[in-house]
Enzyme design. Structure first.
Site, PDB file in Angstrom:
ATOM      1  N   ASN A 271     -11.745  -1.640 -31.938  1.00 16.18           N
ATOM      2  CA  ASN A 271     -12.286  -1.183 -30.604  1.00 16.18           C
ATOM      3  C   ASN A 271     -11.458  -1.619 -29.425  1.00 16.18           C
ATOM      4  O   ASN A 271     -11.335  -1.020 -28.516  1.00 16.18           O
ATOM      5  CB  ASN A 271     -13.841  -1.349 -30.477  1.00 16.18           C
ATOM      6  CG  ASN A 271     -14.739  -0.586 -31.199  1.00 16.18           C
ATOM      7  OD1 ASN A 271     -14.332   0.489 -31.669  1.00 16.18           O
ATOM      8  ND2 ASN A 271     -15.972  -0.890 -31.515  1.00 16.18           N
TER       9      ASN A 271
ATOM     10  N   GLU B  16     -15.153  -4.677 -40.582  1.00 16.06           N
ATOM     11  CA  GLU B  16     -14.597  -6.062 -39.812  1.00 16.06           C
ATOM     12  C   GLU B  16     -15.249  -7.106 -40.008  1.00 16.06           C
ATOM     13  O   GLU B  16     -16.635  -7.122 -39.763  1.00 16.06           O
ATOM     14  CB  GLU B  16     -14.206  -5.903 -38.425  1.00 16.06           C
ATOM     15  CG  GLU B  16     -13.024  -4.886 -38.072  1.00 16.06           C
ATOM     16  CD  GLU B  16     -12.910  -4.335 -36.539  1.00 16.06           C
ATOM     17  OE1 GLU B  16     -11.747  -4.553 -36.101  1.00 16.06           O
ATOM     18  OE2 GLU B  16     -14.008  -4.271 -35.883  1.00 16.06           O
TER      19      GLU B  16
ATOM     20  N   HIS C 234     -18.927  -5.382 -39.100  1.00 15.99           N
ATOM     21  CA  HIS C 234     -18.827  -4.129 -38.074  1.00 15.99           C
ATOM     22  C   HIS C 234     -18.216  -2.755 -39.120  1.00 15.99           C
ATOM     23  O   HIS C 234     -17.297  -2.853 -39.596  1.00 15.99           O
ATOM     24  CB  HIS C 234     -17.697  -4.427 -37.152  1.00 15.99           C
ATOM     25  CG  HIS C 234     -17.407  -3.141 -36.275  1.00 15.99           C
ATOM     26  ND1 HIS C 234     -16.327  -2.913 -35.662  1.00 15.99           N
ATOM     27  CD2 HIS C 234     -18.446  -2.427 -35.939  1.00 15.99           C
ATOM     28  CE1 HIS C 234     -16.553  -1.878 -34.922  1.00 15.99           C
ATOM     29  NE2 HIS C 234     -17.680  -1.353 -35.279  1.00 15.99           N
TER      30      HIS C 234
ATOM     31  N   SER D 151     -20.288  -3.931 -32.436  1.00 10.26           N
ATOM     32  CA  SER D 151     -18.961  -3.444 -31.958  1.00 10.26           C
ATOM     33  C   SER D 151     -18.173  -3.796 -30.979  1.00 10.26           C
ATOM     34  O   SER D 151     -17.055  -3.749 -30.791  1.00 10.26           O
ATOM     35  CB  SER D 151     -18.862  -1.854 -32.019  1.00 10.26           C
ATOM     36  OG  SER D 151     -19.541  -1.560 -30.842  1.00 10.26           O
TER      37      SER D 151
END
Length: 604
Positions: A192, A154, A142, A121
């Site tokens: 993130n 992702e 991800h 991540s």
């Protein structure tokens, strides 16, 4: 044509790894689920069983489908079991040395055509890929927690990832019922990179005792419209995982101090307070792994302020009784508050400050109440009673006998100070004077009067009529009686209050707008599109809308003003307004009300 993935491997069966196993097995793909030991394998199997059993109990998965799902999973110890899979997804803890060792071993074990993917991540996919002899076949996939529920994946490509590998995993995501966004290898990726600065800032608020954990979480749920408060979310993610993500983003993402983990996070990780997984983090849980919060020494007493005004109220020690309310202003906030107070049973005097009472605001309130009747939210009799409680005026002098004045004029300090100086002359002693400012210092408004102890902020997050939160902003002069009165009035309105100090942005905007500004910077850098960024935050983080939809709704000029106030107060370089935001405002692209902002709204 995209290659067919019939058998995949998953390495690491913690919460995320077991969730990824479930995603593939639910969609008819055979999975080799690998752990380092029999004990770890048993824990992973138990995690998968609990998840699927919950799905059956909730009616989201048939028992036969659950059994078929489990039959597709082959639990094994050791990476050698992955010799014949088409794709491997690694989901071990966020440590670069560990991931590189695993990828070097996978390179040895797996077929030459096997795609190797990491669920990292925050770490660099490139740094992981160079541990292999096939970096062109390494990609980031991800998933978001909980993987069976969250729709986003992702897809992270490095500078050497082959185009056909990207195409193949994008097709696989579609087969799994996921929405993918494909991006380049950068610290934090999209979600993130935007999420963790916000989370870290929330911890800093708690650490400095600006607000309680409950008030911070309630503020962002009710005022920001988010599905979970930031501190509860950190407990869900895990404080150790969050620390590693923040540390990586700080070291590899430009050393923005907002991503440097706050000392409290490091201390909690050292003490083993990791969140839900350990049974205690910012909150205390019934047992390790349980989502049920139990009271602890920080839990506030279960007291609820009672109303001291409106149609029905009872006296409390501290608050002053309020029965009549003056509202000053003609904009959307003023209009919404006139309706809110009148519906709650208060006698309302609406003052617009012009030579004649404005017909526009009265018609807007009437139309809104009519819509409430049409929706079934209130009866025709209640509508008529609310309208009967409202008096329209153009004269500030008529505020001489009200118990509370709420100012909702334009966000311009000089104008507000002049208004409060007039109110100081007109209003009787002891009247609570409140400003609805979202960005200006309340103390500078209060000091325009000779009664700063009676002045505070009442910030109603937009849209005023629907958000159930009010931020009660007290200055260094605000009296305890004034704060208690404000809380009691807001309770009579049916609103939840959070009390905070007089800092730029208060709680909601101080946490929300830097995140929005970071999204603009990401767009400005060409890293991702408006749609991809909005999709990432909606589908990956469960936000009701993406950052650009929020900016267009709030207004880019309003957003710029708030961001400027945050930057002026803190002088943190990362809080400087994004140049793109300033340019759009200069060009008149202000969002929905102007027909164009980050999106074109002229045809909507």
């Amino acid at each position: 044509m995209a290659r067919e993935f019939t058998r995949v491997g998953v390495v690491g069966l913690g919460t995320m790894g077991a969730g990824i196993v479930e995603v593939f097995a639910r969609n008819g793909v055979d999975v080799v689920a690998v752990e380092i030991s029999e004990a770890a394998l048993a824990r992973g199997r138990a995690t998968l069983t609990r998840s699927t059993d919950r799905a059956v109990a909730k009616g989201k998965l048939a028992e036969d489908d659950r059994d078929a799902l489990h039959s597709r999973v082959d639990f094994q110890v050791g990476l050698d079991a992955l010799h014949a899979v088409d794709l491997v997804i690694e989901a071990v803890p966020e440590r670069l040395d560990l991931k590189r060792r695993i990828f070097a071993e996978l390179d040895r074990v797996c077929r030459p055509d096997t795609i190797l993917a990491t669920n990292t991540s925050s770490l660099s996919v490139t740094d992981i890929s160079v541990a292999t002899q096939r970096p062109q076949q390494v990609v980031g996939l991800h998933f978001f927690n909980p993987a069976p529920v969250m729709k986003l994946v992702e897809v992270v490509r490095t500078v050497v990832t082959a185009a056909d590998v990207v195409d193949d995993v994008e097709a696989l995501c579609a087969r799994l019922g996921k929405v993918d966004v494909t991006i380049d290898d950068r610290a934090g990726f999209i979600a993130n990179a935007l999420l963790f600065g916000y989370l870290n800032h929330a911890v800093s608020m708690f650490e400095t005792r600006y607000a309680t954990r409950e008030d911070i979480d309630v503020a962002m749920k009710l005022g920001g419209g988010l599905p979970m408060g930031p501190l509860a979310l950190l407990d869900l993610i895990g404080l150790d995982t969050s620390y590693e993500i923040l540390n990586t983003m700080y070291r590899h993402g430009g050393r923005d101090r907002r991503h440097a983990p706050t000392p409290l996070i490091r201390q909690m990780v050292t003490a083993g307070l990791l969140g839900r997984k350990s049974g205690r983090g910012f909150y205390t849980y019934e047992k390790p792994g349980s989502p049920k919060v139990v009271p602890d020494e920080q839990t506030p007493a279960a007291t609820q302020p009672e109303s001291t005004g409106g149609s029905a109220g009872s006296e409390l020690a501290g608050p002053v009784a309020v029965t009549t309310v003056g509202l000053v202003g003609v904009g959307a906030i003023a209009t919404g508050l006139v309706e809110v107070f009148a519906r709650a049973g208060y006698e309302v005097l609406s003052v617009d400050g012009d030579t004649e009472p404005s017909a526009g605001i009265s018609e807007t309130v009437r139309a809104s109440l009519d819509e409430g009747v049409a929706r079934g939210d209130l009866s025709a009799a209640d509508r008529d009673a609310a309208l009967a409680r409202i008096t329209w005026s153009a004269s500030l002098e008529q505020l001489a006998d009200v118990d509370l004045v709420v100012e909702a004029v334009a966000e311009e300090l000089g104008g507000k100070q002049a208004l409060f100086a007039r109110l100081d002359e007109i209003c009787k002693p002891g009247v609570l004077l409140a400003t609805t400012t979202s960005s200006l210092p309340v103390i500078e408004v209060a000091m325009a009067t000779r009664r700063p102890a009676d002045v505070l902020g009442l910030h109603f997050p937009d849209p005023t009529a629907r958000r159930p939160l009010v931020e009660v902003v007290r200055t260094v002069h605000t009296s305890a009686e004034a704060t208690a009165t404000a809380q009691a009035v807001c309770a009579a309105l049916g609103r939840t209050t959070v009390v905070c100090g007089d800092r730029a942005g208060f709680m909601v905007n101080a946490l929300l707008f830097p995140y929005l500004n970071d999204a603009v910077r990401m767009l400005e850098a060409g890293y991702a599109s408006v749609d991809d960024i909005d999709h990432a935050m909606k589908l990956g983080c469960g936000y009701p809308v993406g950052p650009f939809a929020v900016l267009d709704a709030v207004g880019l000029d309003v957003s710029l003003g708030i961001q400027r106030s945050l930057y002026r107060e803190q002088r943190e370089p990362g809080l400087a307004p994004a140049p793109l935001l300033e340019h759009l405002v200069t060009a008149g692209h202000l969002g929905r009300r102007a027909g164009r902002g980050f999106r074109d709204h002229t045809g909507r």
